[in-house]
Design a protein around this motif. Structure first.
Motif, PDB file in Angstrom:
ATOM      1  N   ASP A  22     -15.932   6.503  -1.271  1.00  0.00           N
ATOM      2  CA  ASP A  22     -15.984   5.271  -0.705  1.00  0.00           C
ATOM      3  C   ASP A  22     -14.594   4.864  -0.284  1.00  0.00           C
ATOM      4  N   GLU A  23     -14.567   4.548   1.085  1.00  0.00           N
ATOM      5  CA  GLU A  23     -13.208   4.072   1.639  1.00  0.00           C
ATOM      6  C   GLU A  23     -12.260   5.188   1.846  1.00  0.00           C
ATOM      7  N   VAL A  24     -12.973   6.438   1.782  1.00  0.00           N
ATOM      8  CA  VAL A  24     -12.164   7.641   2.229  1.00  0.00           C
ATOM      9  C   VAL A  24     -12.938   8.541   3.127  1.00  0.00           C
ATOM     10  N   LEU A  25     -14.231   8.926   2.699  1.00  0.00           N
ATOM     11  CA  LEU A  25     -15.183   9.518   3.587  1.00  0.00           C
ATOM     12  C   LEU A  25     -16.342   8.402   4.192  1.00  0.00           C
ATOM     13  N   VAL A 154      -7.339  12.475  -3.022  1.00  0.00           N
ATOM     14  CA  VAL A 154      -7.289  11.540  -2.084  1.00  0.00           C
ATOM     15  C   VAL A 154      -7.978  10.271  -2.684  1.00  0.00           C
ATOM     16  N   ASP A 155      -7.606   9.039  -2.685  1.00  0.00           N
ATOM     17  CA  ASP A 155      -8.260   8.040  -3.215  1.00  0.00           C
ATOM     18  C   ASP A 155      -7.870   6.559  -2.539  1.00  0.00           C
ATOM     19  N   ASP A 156      -8.619   5.526  -2.420  1.00  0.00           N
ATOM     20  CA  ASP A 156      -8.154   4.223  -1.987  1.00  0.00           C
ATOM     21  C   ASP A 156      -7.688   3.316  -3.031  1.00  0.00           C
ATOM     22  N   LEU A 157      -8.205   3.668  -4.206  1.00  0.00           N
ATOM     23  CA  LEU A 157      -7.609   2.928  -5.640  1.00  0.00           C
ATOM     24  C   LEU A 157      -6.522   3.254  -6.299  1.00  0.00           C
ATOM     25  N   PRO A 158      -5.239   2.249  -6.283  1.00  0.00           N
ATOM     26  CA  PRO A 158      -4.247   2.700  -6.990  1.00  0.00           C
ATOM     27  C   PRO A 158      -4.553   2.941  -8.512  1.00  0.00           C
ATOM     28  N   PRO A 159      -5.477   2.306  -9.355  1.00  0.00           N
ATOM     29  CA  PRO A 159      -5.608   2.636 -10.802  1.00  0.00           C
ATOM     30  C   PRO A 159      -5.947   4.214 -10.617  1.00  0.00           C
ATOM     31  N   GLN A 160      -6.652   4.629  -9.948  1.00  0.00           N
ATOM     32  CA  GLN A 160      -7.067   6.137  -9.956  1.00  0.00           C
ATOM     33  C   GLN A 160      -5.956   7.034  -9.671  1.00  0.00           C
ATOM     34  N   HIS A 161      -4.894   6.515  -8.869  1.00  0.00           N
ATOM     35  CA  HIS A 161      -3.636   7.089  -8.648  1.00  0.00           C
ATOM     36  C   HIS A 161      -2.804   7.323 -10.099  1.00  0.00           C
ATOM     37  N   ALA A 162      -2.881   6.301 -10.654  1.00  0.00           N
ATOM     38  CA  ALA A 162      -1.968   5.985 -11.747  1.00  0.00           C
ATOM     39  C   ALA A 162      -2.872   7.105 -12.980  1.00  0.00           C
ATOM     40  N   SER A 163      -4.326   7.218 -13.036  1.00  0.00           N
ATOM     41  CA  SER A 163      -4.922   8.037 -13.842  1.00  0.00           C
ATOM     42  C   SER A 163      -4.579   9.495 -13.486  1.00  0.00           C
ATOM     43  N   VAL A 164      -4.688   9.756 -12.186  1.00  0.00           N
ATOM     44  CA  VAL A 164      -4.314  11.247 -11.962  1.00  0.00           C
ATOM     45  C   VAL A 164      -2.947  11.676 -12.368  1.00  0.00           C
ATOM     46  N   ILE A 171      -0.655  17.225  -9.378  1.00  0.00           N
ATOM     47  CA  ILE A 171      -1.553  17.129  -8.349  1.00  0.00           C
ATOM     48  C   ILE A 171      -0.946  16.244  -7.173  1.00  0.00           C
ATOM     49  N   TYR A 172      -0.978  16.693  -5.920  1.00  0.00           N
ATOM     50  CA  TYR A 172      -0.343  15.871  -4.826  1.00  0.00           C
ATOM     51  C   TYR A 172      -1.425  14.606  -4.484  1.00  0.00           C
ATOM     52  N   ARG A 173      -0.928  13.252  -4.446  1.00  0.00           N
ATOM     53  CA  ARG A 173      -1.667  12.249  -4.426  1.00  0.00           C
ATOM     54  C   ARG A 173      -1.455  11.496  -3.131  1.00  0.00           C
ATOM     55  N   VAL A 174      -2.521  11.436  -2.543  1.00  0.00           N
ATOM     56  CA  VAL A 174      -2.667  10.703  -1.001  1.00  0.00           C
ATOM     57  C   VAL A 174      -3.340   9.240  -1.225  1.00  0.00           C
ATOM     58  N   HIS A 175      -2.734   8.188  -0.868  1.00  0.00           N
ATOM     59  CA  HIS A 175      -3.261   6.817  -0.849  1.00  0.00           C
ATOM     60  C   HIS A 175      -3.959   6.732   0.592  1.00  0.00           C
ATOM     61  N   PHE A 176      -5.133   6.286   0.691  1.00  0.00           N
ATOM     62  CA  PHE A 176      -5.982   6.419   1.864  1.00  0.00           C
ATOM     63  C   PHE A 176      -6.785   5.418   1.672  1.00  0.00           C
ATOM     64  N   ILE A 177      -6.774   4.438   2.888  1.00  0.00           N
ATOM     65  CA  ILE A 177      -7.712   3.062   2.815  1.00  0.00           C
ATOM     66  C   ILE A 177      -8.282   3.187   4.384  1.00  0.00           C
ATOM     67  N   ALA A 178      -9.450   3.391   4.244  1.00  0.00           N
ATOM     68  CA  ALA A 178     -10.162   3.706   5.601  1.00  0.00           C
ATOM     69  C   ALA A 178     -10.360   2.275   6.491  1.00  0.00           C
TER      70      ALA A 178
END
Ligand SMILES: [Mg+2]
Length: 212
Positions: A22-25, A154-164, A171-178
């Protein structure tokens, strides 16, 4: 597919790309926006959140938490099979398959997983779908551990980047909001390495990332 099954299929010699849906693909918010009026509600996008931005049209008032929860549950049941794809995603993924093993790591309810996979397939995306609950860090760490190559998330949600970042800092983390209306409402997540909001740029970046 459950994470352990997918993890056993990962080629340890290849890089791994873990994509949110959601909001990436998938154009989740746009689809939700079209759905809500059929239930007597409306999404008013004034901030980067759903709760608090869904209004009951009969009262012209914010929908309460439990009502929002029910609406989202029925949205997943009704609509998981036909959410439109984000522009450029299919072409980019076709090209990235030559460079990465790819899986979708999505917080879709388990009962909707097959519908989500069929939805992606109908858009020409034949990729494994892992239905997760809550934070994605633990599963991302498990999957990244199955390859000796680099892993990208790759994810749109900041808390998921914090979790990873907490569970699998390598893991290389890309913040993406479609969604072009949502994207300006949020800065790059502090725990992401880079912010990219369109697929052609992401595709080039992920290929260059492996060369660097
Ligand atoms: Mg998402």
């Amino acid at each position: 597919m459950d994470p352990a099954t997918f993890s056993a299929q990962i080629d340890p010699a290849r890089p791994l790309l873990l994509l949110d849906a959601d909001e990436v693909l998938l154009r989740f918010v746009e689809h939700l926006e079209a759905y809500l009026p059929t239930r007597g509600f409306e999404l008013r996008l004034t901030s980067f959140q759903l709760g608090g931005n869904i209004y009951d049209l009969s009262k012209d008032a914010r929908a309460e938490g439990p009502v929002v929860k029910d609406l989202l549950a029925s949205f997943f049941d009704d609509c998981t099979h036909d959410v439109p794809l984000v522009d450029g995603a299919r072409e980019a993924i076709e090209s990235l398959k030559a460079h990465y093993d790819i899986a979708v790591l999505t917080n879709v309810p388990e009962r909707c997983r097959d519908a989500r996979m069929a939805n992606l397939r109908a858009h020409g995306l034949d990729v494994p779908v892992i239905a997760n609950r809550g934070e994605k860090g633990p599963v991302a760490a498990l999957l990244a551990g199955a390859t000796d190559g680099p892993t990208v998330f790759v994810d749109d949600l900041p808390p998921q980047h914090a979790s990873v970042a907490a569970h699998a800092p390598d893991i290389y983390r890309v913040h993406f909001i479609a969604d072009p209306r949502l994207a300006p409402m949020l800065e790059k997540a502090g725990d992401a390495h880079v912010r990219i909001d369109d697929w052609p740029t992401l595709e080039r970046h992920l290929i260059t990332h492996l060369e660097g």
